[in-house]
Enzyme design. Sequence first.
Site, PDB file in Angstrom:
ATOM      1  N   CYS A   2      -1.862  27.128  66.493  1.00 34.39           N
ATOM      2  CA  CYS A   2      -2.835  27.007  65.414  1.00 34.39           C
ATOM      3  C   CYS A   2      -2.789  25.573  64.907  1.00 34.39           C
ATOM      4  CB  CYS A   2      -2.475  27.943  64.268  1.00 34.39           C
ATOM      5  SG  CYS A   2      -2.233  29.636  64.787  1.00 34.39           S
ATOM      6  N   ARG A  27      -6.977  23.409  68.705  1.00 37.30           N
ATOM      7  CA  ARG A  27      -5.679  24.123  68.704  1.00 37.30           C
ATOM      8  C   ARG A  27      -5.859  25.614  68.453  1.00 37.30           C
ATOM      9  NH1 ARG A  27      -1.259  20.755  68.066  1.00 37.30           N
ATOM     10  NH2 ARG A  27      -0.022  22.474  67.270  1.00 37.30           N
ATOM     11  N   TRP A  77      -5.180  30.554  65.931  1.00 36.56           N
ATOM     12  CA  TRP A  77      -5.195  31.040  67.305  1.00 36.56           C
ATOM     13  C   TRP A  77      -4.301  32.263  67.258  1.00 36.56           C
ATOM     14  CZ3 TRP A  77      -7.814  30.212  71.685  1.00 36.56           C
ATOM     15  CH2 TRP A  77      -7.321  30.779  72.866  1.00 36.56           C
ATOM     16  N   ASN A 101       1.948  27.785  61.729  1.00 38.81           N
ATOM     17  CA  ASN A 101       1.713  27.677  63.164  1.00 38.81           C
ATOM     18  C   ASN A 101       3.024  28.025  63.847  1.00 38.81           C
ATOM     19  OD1 ASN A 101       0.896  27.045  65.768  1.00 38.81           O
ATOM     20  ND2 ASN A 101       1.545  24.902  65.551  1.00 38.81           N
ATOM     21  N   GLY A 102       3.004  29.059  64.697  1.00 38.29           N
ATOM     22  CA  GLY A 102       4.230  29.454  65.401  1.00 38.29           C
ATOM     23  C   GLY A 102       4.288  30.964  65.551  1.00 38.29           C
ATOM     24  N   GLU A 491      -3.646  28.563  94.926  1.00 33.11           N
ATOM     25  CA  GLU A 491      -3.931  27.995  93.604  1.00 33.11           C
ATOM     26  C   GLU A 491      -3.988  26.467  93.677  1.00 33.11           C
ATOM     27  OE1 GLU A 491      -5.126  28.897  90.994  1.00 33.11           O
ATOM     28  OE2 GLU A 491      -4.593  27.349  89.538  1.00 33.11           O
ATOM     29  N   LYS A 495      -7.234  24.302  92.526  1.00 34.93           N
ATOM     30  CA  LYS A 495      -7.157  23.206  91.542  1.00 34.93           C
ATOM     31  C   LYS A 495      -7.825  21.955  92.091  1.00 34.93           C
ATOM     32  CE  LYS A 495      -6.660  24.719  88.447  1.00 34.93           C
ATOM     33  NZ  LYS A 495      -6.603  26.101  88.679  1.00 34.93           N
ATOM     34  N   GLU A 498     -11.806  22.382  92.621  1.00 34.69           N
ATOM     35  CA  GLU A 498     -12.666  22.596  91.442  1.00 34.69           C
ATOM     36  C   GLU A 498     -12.734  21.362  90.538  1.00 34.69           C
ATOM     37  OE1 GLU A 498     -11.642  25.520  88.498  1.00 34.69           O
ATOM     38  OE2 GLU A 498      -9.510  25.345  88.913  1.00 34.69           O
ATOM     39  N   HIS A 514      -4.034  31.314 114.058  1.00 29.43           N
ATOM     40  CA  HIS A 514      -5.180  32.204 114.343  1.00 29.43           C
ATOM     41  C   HIS A 514      -6.503  31.526 114.013  1.00 29.43           C
ATOM     42  CE1 HIS A 514      -2.362  35.426 115.045  1.00 29.43           C
ATOM     43  NE2 HIS A 514      -1.754  35.139 113.894  1.00 29.43           N
ATOM     44  N   LYS A 613     -15.771  27.582  81.544  1.00 27.90           N
ATOM     45  CA  LYS A 613     -14.393  27.990  81.260  1.00 27.90           C
ATOM     46  C   LYS A 613     -14.254  29.506  81.369  1.00 27.90           C
ATOM     47  CE  LYS A 613     -10.107  27.632  80.227  1.00 27.90           C
ATOM     48  NZ  LYS A 613      -9.203  27.223  81.332  1.00 27.90           N
TER      49      LYS A 613
HETATM   50  C1  AGP Z   1      -9.402  28.430  87.188  1.00 27.60           C
HETATM   51  O1  AGP Z   1      -9.033  27.067  87.171  1.00 27.60           O
HETATM   52  C2  AGP Z   1     -10.890  28.617  87.054  1.00 27.60           C
HETATM   53  N1  AGP Z   1     -11.313  28.078  85.809  1.00 27.60           N
HETATM   54  C3  AGP Z   1     -11.330  30.056  87.299  1.00 27.60           C
HETATM   55  O2  AGP Z   1     -10.982  30.403  88.622  1.00 27.60           O
HETATM   56  C4  AGP Z   1     -10.710  31.119  86.360  1.00 27.60           C
HETATM   57  O3  AGP Z   1      -9.380  31.310  86.684  1.00 27.60           O
HETATM   58  C5  AGP Z   1     -11.466  32.446  86.584  1.00 27.60           C
HETATM   59  O4  AGP Z   1     -12.818  32.257  86.217  1.00 27.60           O
HETATM   60  C6  AGP Z   1     -10.872  33.608  85.791  1.00 27.60           C
HETATM   61  O5  AGP Z   1     -10.942  33.325  84.425  1.00 27.60           O
HETATM   62  P1  AGP Z   1     -10.114  34.256  83.391  1.00 27.60           P
HETATM   63  O6  AGP Z   1      -8.674  34.068  83.734  1.00 27.60           O
HETATM   64  O7  AGP Z   1     -10.476  33.733  82.052  1.00 27.60           O
HETATM   65  O8  AGP Z   1     -10.536  35.663  83.623  1.00 27.60           O
END
Ligand code: AGP
Length: 618
Positions: A2, A27, A77, A101-102, A491, A495, A498, A514, A613
């Site tokens: 927060c 935050r 938060w 905050n905590g 992953e 990263k 994207e 394969h 996001k």
């Molecule tokens: C991850 O870097 C991406 N932003 C995306 O794959 C994300 O993980 C996915 O859309 C799932 O989002 P969520 O965890 O909020 O459900």
Amino acid sequence: MCGIIGYSGAREAAPILVEGLRKLEYRGYDSAGIAVLDPTRQPSTQLTRCVGKIAALAECVDNDKISGTSGIGHTRWATHGVPSEANAHPQRVGHICVVHNGIIENHQLLRDRLIADGREFRSDTDTETIAHLVDRAYAKSGDLHQAVRTTVAELEGAWAICVTHDEHPLDIVVARHLSPLLIGLADSTHPNRTDQPEIFVASDVAPLLAYTRVVVDLEDGDTAYLNAEHYEILDIDGKEGRRPKRQIDWSPLAAEKQGFKHFMLKEIFEQPRSIRDTLMGRLPAGSETIDLNGLEPAMAAASRITLLACGTSWHAGLAGKYLIEQLAKVPVEVDLASEFRYRNPIVRPGDVAIAISQSGETVDTLAAMTEAKRLGANSVAVCNVIGSTIARSADHVLYTHAGPEISVASTKAFTSQLTMLTLLATRLGEVTGALTADRVTALVEGLRALPVVIDSVLDQRAALKTIARRYLHARDFLYLGRGLGFPVALEGALKLKEISYVHAEGYAAGEMKHGPIALIDEHVPVVLMALRGGTYEKAISNLEVVRSRGGRVIAVATAGDDQIGDLADDVILVPDVDEMLQPIVASVPLQLLAYYIADLRGTDVDQPRNLAKSVTVE
Ligand code: AGP
């Protein structure tokens, strides 16, 4: 996480608090509030709180026509209790107002004792417990600073708090332990200076820079009495705390990123703290017993656990499958949420469906969980956003407490998901008897050590930037991993692609022969997970296959590996941790590798093209 702010001086406090909270909105932003004190009023405290972002608070404050030259403010938060006006801060008890905050680990025990003493609670927050304790201590001592010191001596966990009292309208008492808090002093060189004495306090420098560039950092255990005329800091032992003044030269925008170039880099470097916050409350200090809110019997008895997620969260789920099956011997399926709902899945009553989602708003994950519930599964959400749709729709929820993740690319939320899934797998292994007590202890100790271990990985940032520069112009990458290294490879590839727009493909290392091996040449770097453990020799074989075909290999290996350096083109060494904890530790250098390649390529790291996001549409 927060944001908190306080002011006492000659200026009207409300605008300073509201504008300061805007600078702290990153935050946390599910609810906000301010308490402004006016000595000409009785009681002097005027409290305004509301759900929503700071814009909503600003409107409420305007409507209330608040006046007064001191006060405290908070943007929330949520960690305890859903976002609501009653759970918003400041929390008021009698003459006392508190912003916090905590996470107070022992708040329930303290709350129960206070209720037994006849006190009534109006919120679900741990912060209200603090307010009651200060109110009770002040009634005995009549000294606000001493009352706060008496209170924090009873707390366990993390806190940064500001406290006010109706009868001391120009004073603020603060305390700091494991959550950041710093004092802003009157700055005679600042363009927006005033010739009157004044003092500020905040979670970080962002809200202070509009008024001062002179700050004093409080240390863990410190409490302080603040007044425009003077301030007094006492350290954890009650002795005078001499803290040096510091000059801040950041721009306000830089301050929101706390000096980092991007929110993504800031969030990568927050991982020691976010992992500690994920553990806090699940693994109380001094306890060896993992607390899963009593979910373990249903999970341990499940004929099958199905993990449902998308994107990065699905990678966490894949690691979760390996962890739960290896540690708890409970069968686990992991499903892409977007596939699950369309494949007429077989779900039996008593099955457990775990939806993993940082945002708690991903429509595919919500729909998949809803379908699993319809088919008779018990539903659990592993979420980062308190009160999010998936969290509210699930039968049970385990919050990861990673704090707001601003950058579109998920980093700290991912390692917090892995941490939560490791906690869950360990606890289930203890309940099913699949793990010995010694093995549980070893895993718990390894989890507790993670923040320090991650710190040491982050110290390699310069080396990772050098590797990023070396492979900056590659157009295609392959990321290979086996076992728990496979979700890490997936992953790492996600990263990179994207945020840098470079094609990167994660693959099970055993699948190389394969088909993907046809891609190998000097233009396609291969990032290979080659960590200590049962699949290491296979990884070395993969490495030799790639090198023999002219490919270049960036190996992620375990510190102490003295052979891999002769085989790979570049080596990223990570600390030697329990194999079950390797996904958490090994993901961090791949986050940094992706970040530096993207930053060097000049892409919009925090807001990559075409991405959102939270994917709230199909
Ligand atoms: C991850 O870097 C991406 N932003 C995306 O794959 C994300 O993980 C996915 O859309 C799932 O989002 P969520 O965890 O909020 O459900």
